[in-house]
Design a protein around this motif. Structure first.
Motif, PDB file in Angstrom:
ATOM      1  N   ASP A 120       0.824  -1.201   0.000  1.00  0.00           N
ATOM      2  CA  ASP A 120       0.000   0.000   0.000  1.00  0.00           C
ATOM      3  C   ASP A 120       0.865   1.261   0.000  1.00  0.00           C
ATOM      4  O   ASP A 120       0.416   2.322  -0.440  1.00  0.00           O
ATOM      5  CB  ASP A 120      -0.926   0.021   1.219  1.00  0.00           C
ATOM      6  CG  ASP A 120      -2.115  -0.917   1.067  1.00  0.00           C
ATOM      7  OD1 ASP A 120      -2.341  -1.419  -0.048  1.00  0.00           O
ATOM      8  OD2 ASP A 120      -2.802  -1.158   2.079  1.00  0.00           O
ATOM      9  N   LEU A 121       2.091   1.134   0.492  1.00  0.00           N
ATOM     10  CA  LEU A 121       2.961   2.299   0.634  1.00  0.00           C
ATOM     11  C   LEU A 121       3.784   2.580  -0.621  1.00  0.00           C
ATOM     12  O   LEU A 121       4.121   3.736  -0.890  1.00  0.00           O
ATOM     13  CB  LEU A 121       3.909   2.119   1.823  1.00  0.00           C
ATOM     14  CG  LEU A 121       3.252   1.789   3.164  1.00  0.00           C
ATOM     15  CD1 LEU A 121       4.298   1.790   4.272  1.00  0.00           C
ATOM     16  CD2 LEU A 121       2.134   2.771   3.492  1.00  0.00           C
ATOM     17  N   ASP A 139       2.528   5.250  -2.920  1.00  0.00           N
ATOM     18  CA  ASP A 139       2.342   6.600  -2.396  1.00  0.00           C
ATOM     19  C   ASP A 139       3.075   7.651  -3.219  1.00  0.00           C
ATOM     20  O   ASP A 139       2.459   8.545  -3.807  1.00  0.00           O
ATOM     21  CB  ASP A 139       2.795   6.642  -0.938  1.00  0.00           C
ATOM     22  CG  ASP A 139       2.526   7.997  -0.278  1.00  0.00           C
ATOM     23  OD1 ASP A 139       1.979   8.888  -0.947  1.00  0.00           O
ATOM     24  OD2 ASP A 139       2.867   8.156   0.897  1.00  0.00           O
ATOM     25  N   TYR A 140       4.401   7.572  -3.295  1.00  0.00           N
ATOM     26  CA  TYR A 140       5.162   8.589  -4.028  1.00  0.00           C
ATOM     27  C   TYR A 140       4.777   8.640  -5.508  1.00  0.00           C
ATOM     28  O   TYR A 140       4.558   9.723  -6.051  1.00  0.00           O
ATOM     29  CB  TYR A 140       6.661   8.346  -3.863  1.00  0.00           C
ATOM     30  CG  TYR A 140       7.282   8.989  -2.637  1.00  0.00           C
ATOM     31  CD1 TYR A 140       6.552   9.170  -1.466  1.00  0.00           C
ATOM     32  CD2 TYR A 140       8.607   9.399  -2.634  1.00  0.00           C
ATOM     33  CE1 TYR A 140       7.129   9.746  -0.335  1.00  0.00           C
ATOM     34  CE2 TYR A 140       9.196   9.973  -1.509  1.00  0.00           C
ATOM     35  CZ  TYR A 140       8.442  10.139  -0.361  1.00  0.00           C
ATOM     36  OH  TYR A 140       9.029  10.709   0.753  1.00  0.00           O
ATOM     37  N   ARG A 144       1.655  10.647  -6.084  1.00  0.00           N
ATOM     38  CA  ARG A 144       1.612  12.043  -5.628  1.00  0.00           C
ATOM     39  C   ARG A 144       1.735  13.031  -6.778  1.00  0.00           C
ATOM     40  O   ARG A 144       1.607  14.235  -6.584  1.00  0.00           O
ATOM     41  CB  ARG A 144       2.718  12.312  -4.607  1.00  0.00           C
ATOM     42  CG  ARG A 144       2.504  11.630  -3.277  1.00  0.00           C
ATOM     43  CD  ARG A 144       3.504  12.137  -2.250  1.00  0.00           C
ATOM     44  NE  ARG A 144       3.415  11.387  -1.000  1.00  0.00           N
ATOM     45  CZ  ARG A 144       4.036  11.733   0.121  1.00  0.00           C
ATOM     46  NH1 ARG A 144       4.804  12.814   0.140  1.00  0.00           N
ATOM     47  NH2 ARG A 144       3.909  10.995   1.209  1.00  0.00           N
ATOM     48  N   ARG A 173       3.422  16.811   0.754  1.00  0.00           N
ATOM     49  CA  ARG A 173       2.960  15.960   1.856  1.00  0.00           C
ATOM     50  C   ARG A 173       4.160  15.494   2.674  1.00  0.00           C
ATOM     51  O   ARG A 173       5.302  15.576   2.203  1.00  0.00           O
ATOM     52  CB  ARG A 173       2.193  14.754   1.306  1.00  0.00           C
ATOM     53  CG  ARG A 173       0.881  15.094   0.601  1.00  0.00           C
ATOM     54  CD  ARG A 173       0.223  13.860   0.043  1.00  0.00           C
ATOM     55  NE  ARG A 173       0.035  12.838   1.068  1.00  0.00           N
ATOM     56  CZ  ARG A 173      -0.266  11.559   0.798  1.00  0.00           C
ATOM     57  NH1 ARG A 173      -0.389  11.154  -0.464  1.00  0.00           N
ATOM     58  NH2 ARG A 173      -0.429  10.700   1.774  1.00  0.00           N
ATOM     59  N   MET A 204       7.983   9.890   3.346  1.00  0.00           N
ATOM     60  CA  MET A 204       7.672   8.513   3.732  1.00  0.00           C
ATOM     61  C   MET A 204       8.183   8.202   5.145  1.00  0.00           C
ATOM     62  O   MET A 204       7.462   7.618   5.969  1.00  0.00           O
ATOM     63  CB  MET A 204       8.291   7.548   2.721  1.00  0.00           C
ATOM     64  CG  MET A 204       7.996   6.086   2.961  1.00  0.00           C
ATOM     65  SD  MET A 204       6.277   5.614   2.630  1.00  0.00           S
ATOM     66  CE  MET A 204       6.171   5.909   0.864  1.00  0.00           C
TER      67      MET A 204
END
Length: 353
Positions: A47-48, A51-52, A55, A109, A112
């Motif tokens: 799931d991580l 993220d980047y 974005r 944001r 991480m």
């Protein structure tokens, strides 16, 4: 609008840059999604890793690869997997860079490691790097074994050059080196920034578009000048940009002790007492560098004209890039993709984020 020496760049040219970045960026994002696993363990890994990449970002690197391939005659799908690999590895290195720099924001944001801690962030960065291998392996189906292997070799060189550049910068900060020159800075930028941001996408795109028929070393000089302009502008935006648009901490480079052109110039021209104060600040751990001292360094940069000095160097490099582009793309017919690459020089010099 200022003009890059050797070029006449119009608002239409910069509109082409924005359009191509949006079009090829969206194409890359769509092709990247299948390479982000949806299986377990999700909470602390899969799931991580998305993220980047999700974005946003400028998508300059994969777009430059696609545009170069198309300028040399390739179909977009022939270069798309290589573009995806470039974007995945770029995001992997961003995760690691943020840890090494102690950065707090990325693309507007929290970073991480700020959200999930350093151990999990390191593993996420490692996994993103490993995942970038899969599209390179899948190149077998789009460009054949010979070209796929050439692209793999190019990727290995780019990764090595990038690691060496990062080591140079980290070493300067670790040893508190303060007698650097502009040549030292540009040598570091060549490795750390230019190989991944510009040289590698150009070389891979040209390999794909020419079916391996072009000497890719012709792109090193143009890629260096273009990438250096991009990096100097990024360093300037770290001091002058709007934090919402810029997406990172304004002034963060001073807080992190990064040896930018502005800092190198300040250390050279500052009065002895000023230089000693800057050196003492750089010798402290990041956590002990206070915002008041950062603000003082920033003010001294303005006082000594350090930002204008860096802008002047960037303009000179942009002129060199415009000259080298004509040599690198000699014989390549006019097209929207070639126009995008040419206009990218001025865009890099003038971008606001």
């Amino acid at each position: 609008m200022s003009q890059t020496p050797g070029t006449v760049t119009t608002q239409d040219d910069l509109a082409v840059v924005r359009e191509v970045l949006a079009e090829y960026g969206e194409m890359t994002r769509a092709a990247l999604e299948p390479y982000l696993p949806k299986w377990e363990p999700r909470r602390h890994l899969y799931d991580l890793i998305a993220d980047y990449p999700r974005r946003g970002g400028k998508m300059m690197r994969p777009t430059l690869c696609l545009a170069t391939a198309r300028a040399f005659g390739a179909r977009p799908e022939e270069a798309l997997r290589s573009a995806v690999a470039i974007e995945l590895l770029h995001n992997a290195l961003l995760v690691h860079d943020d840890i090494e720099d102690g950065s707090e924001q990325r693309r507007g944001r929290p970073t991480m490691h700020e959200m999930f801690g350093v151990p999990i962030a390191i593993n996420v960065g490692d996994t993103l790097g490993l995942l970038s291998l899969r599209p390179l392996m899948d190149n077998l189906w789009s460009v054949g074994m010979r070209l796929a292997w050439r692209i793999m070799e190019e990727t290995e060189r780019m990764a090595r050059e990038s690691a060496e550049g990062q080591a140079l910068e980290l070493g300067w900060r670790e040893q508190n080196v303060t007698d650097l020159t502009e040549a030292d800075y540009l040598s570091m930028v060549l490795k750390k920034t230019c190989w991944l941001a510009t040289i590698h996408p150009l070389r891979v795109g040209a390999l794909i578009g020419s079916r391996g028929g072009v000497d890719v070393d012709r792109f090193i000089r143009f890629g260096f000048f273009l990438g250096a302009v991009f990096q100097i502008r990024d360093d300037l935006l770290n001091l002058t940009g709007d934090e919402t648009a810029y997406g990172k901490e304004v002034g963060g480079d001073i807080l992190e002790g990064k040896r930018t052109l502005m800092l190198i110039r300040l250390l050279r021209v500052a009065a002895p007492a000023e230089r000693a104060r800057v050196e003492a600040l750089l010798g402290l751990p990041r956590i002990e560098r206070h915002v008041e001292e950062v603000a003082w360094v920033r003010e001294r940069m303005d006082h000594h004209g350090c930002l204008d000095y860096a802008r002047g160097i960037a303009h000179g490099l942009a002129g060199a890039a415009a000259h080298e582009l004509d040599l690198a793309f000699e014989g390549v017919p006019a097209s929207r993709d070639r126009r995008f690459i040419q206009s990218l020089v001025t865009w890099s010099l003038e971008r606001a984020a």
